[in-house]
Scaffold this active site. Structure first.
Site, PDB file in Angstrom:
ATOM      1  N   ASP A 158      45.634  38.939  39.049  1.00  0.00           N
ATOM      2  CA  ASP A 158      44.496  39.672  38.479  1.00  0.00           C
ATOM      3  C   ASP A 158      44.239  40.954  39.268  1.00  0.00           C
ATOM      4  O   ASP A 158      44.022  42.023  38.690  1.00  0.00           O
ATOM      5  CB  ASP A 158      43.222  38.822  38.513  1.00  0.00           C
ATOM      6  N   HIS A 201      36.191  34.739  34.531  1.00  0.00           N
ATOM      7  CA  HIS A 201      36.824  35.702  33.618  1.00  0.00           C
ATOM      8  C   HIS A 201      36.116  35.714  32.261  1.00  0.00           C
ATOM      9  O   HIS A 201      35.795  36.773  31.718  1.00  0.00           O
ATOM     10  CB  HIS A 201      38.290  35.310  33.383  1.00  0.00           C
ATOM     11  N   HIS A 220      37.024  29.805  38.417  1.00  0.00           N
ATOM     12  CA  HIS A 220      37.785  31.047  38.335  1.00  0.00           C
ATOM     13  C   HIS A 220      37.939  31.485  36.874  1.00  0.00           C
ATOM     14  O   HIS A 220      37.636  32.636  36.525  1.00  0.00           O
ATOM     15  CB  HIS A 220      39.158  30.858  38.982  1.00  0.00           C
ATOM     16  N   GLU A 221      38.406  30.575  36.034  1.00  0.00           N
ATOM     17  CA  GLU A 221      38.625  30.923  34.625  1.00  0.00           C
ATOM     18  C   GLU A 221      37.302  31.156  33.897  1.00  0.00           C
ATOM     19  O   GLU A 221      37.202  32.050  33.044  1.00  0.00           O
ATOM     20  CB  GLU A 221      39.430  29.824  33.925  1.00  0.00           C
TER      21      GLU A 221
END
Length: 289
Positions: free
Chosen positions: A168, A96, A92-93
């Site tokens: 988000d 980004h 997930h990170e």
């Protein structure tokens, strides 16, 4: 405060605090865009406390960075997570970060971490490179793609979603709706539409502006959805085309839990080299066939 004001506030609150020679307070002023005077004071006090806890005689960059992150996102939370949860958070990170890096008008990635803080399971810090007082349509659209990069990475790697993207999505939707209703950045044209908060068809009080008709409200929702869908598709496209980089960043996050900006940049360069090698091998196989 702007960068000049932040630097002056840092000067005031750094008096009497010992710093190692390598600490660059101008860099700290640039790092803390959006911090209030109280935030800066708390950061410097927290940095001194962290240094003392680690038996350091002087405050170094690590203490300052940890203090800034704590003020911004909250303290670290120690919690037990399964390997699968850790892997999902890492992707997930990483999503980004990779999307942000590839987009041409976004700010540099400052730090990526899968350590829980406050209400977050991980974080990707992308502070503004400098103080900005206006935003363009291009940057707002790229910000939405950056915010949706985590959700896109989950779908690509796991074929599933987590609840970690809720904030988000909320932030991205707010930007898209403001683009349509306040900034005139949609096919509906340059006009302000609706009232802030509550039922969009009912003006709360005199001076709030005209309430939206049902027909126009539906068009606003349609425009917001178009923006969100298009920018999500862009995030997916970027991650599909840079899957080697996504995998590399995620695997390093699983190992180290936190990556600083320069480490992230090095890994992106390695990922690019890996991608080129794979393309070369694929081209060679095609020629042989």
């Amino acid at each position: 405060p702007d960068i000049t004001g932040r630097r002056a506030i840092i000067n005031i609150h750094s008096k009497g605090k010992p710093f190692v020679k390598e600490v660059d307070l101008d860099k700290i002023a640039r790092r803390t865009v959006g911090f209030s005077g109280a935030d800066l004071a708390n950061m410097l006090n927290e940095a001194a406390i962290l240094a003392a806890r680690e038996n350091k005689k002087e405050i170094d960059d690590n203490s300052l960075e940890e203090a800034a992150t704590k003020v911004q996102l909250g303290p670290q939370r120690k919690r037990m997570t399964s390997d699968e949860e850790k892997r999902m958070t890492a992707y997930h990170e990483a999503g980004h970060a990779v999307v942000t890096k590839i987009l041409p008008h976004t700010d540099p990635v400052h730090r990526i971490s899968i350590i829980s803080r406050g209400a977050t399971g991980g974080h990707t810090l992308i502070p503004p490179a400098f103080d900005r007082y206006i935003e363009t349509k291009t940057r707002l659209l790229e910000t939405i793609s950056s915010l949706l990069g985590g959700r896109a990475a989950e779908e690509i790697e796991f074929g599933d979603f987590t609840i970690g993207a809720s904030s988000d999505i909320e932030r991205a939707t707010d930007i898209a709706r403001n683009m349509v209703t306040k900034f005139g950045m949609s096919s509906l044209g340059p006009m302000t539409m609706g009232t802030q908060g509550g039922n969009p068809w009912i003006a709360k009080e005199v001076g709030d502006g005209r309430a939206l008709s049902e027909e126009l409200a539906a068009k606003v929702d349609e425009e917001v959805k178009k923006i969100m869908d298009k920018q999500f598709e862009l995030a997916q496209k970027i991650l599909h085309e840079n899957k080697e980089k996504l995998d590399l960043i995620a695997s390093e996050l699983i190992k180290k839990e936190t990556l600083e900006g320069d480490e992230f940049e090095d890994l992106m360069s390695k990922g690019e080299a890996l991608h080129q090698v794979k393309e070369s091998i694929s081209d060679k196989k095609t020629e042989e066939a």
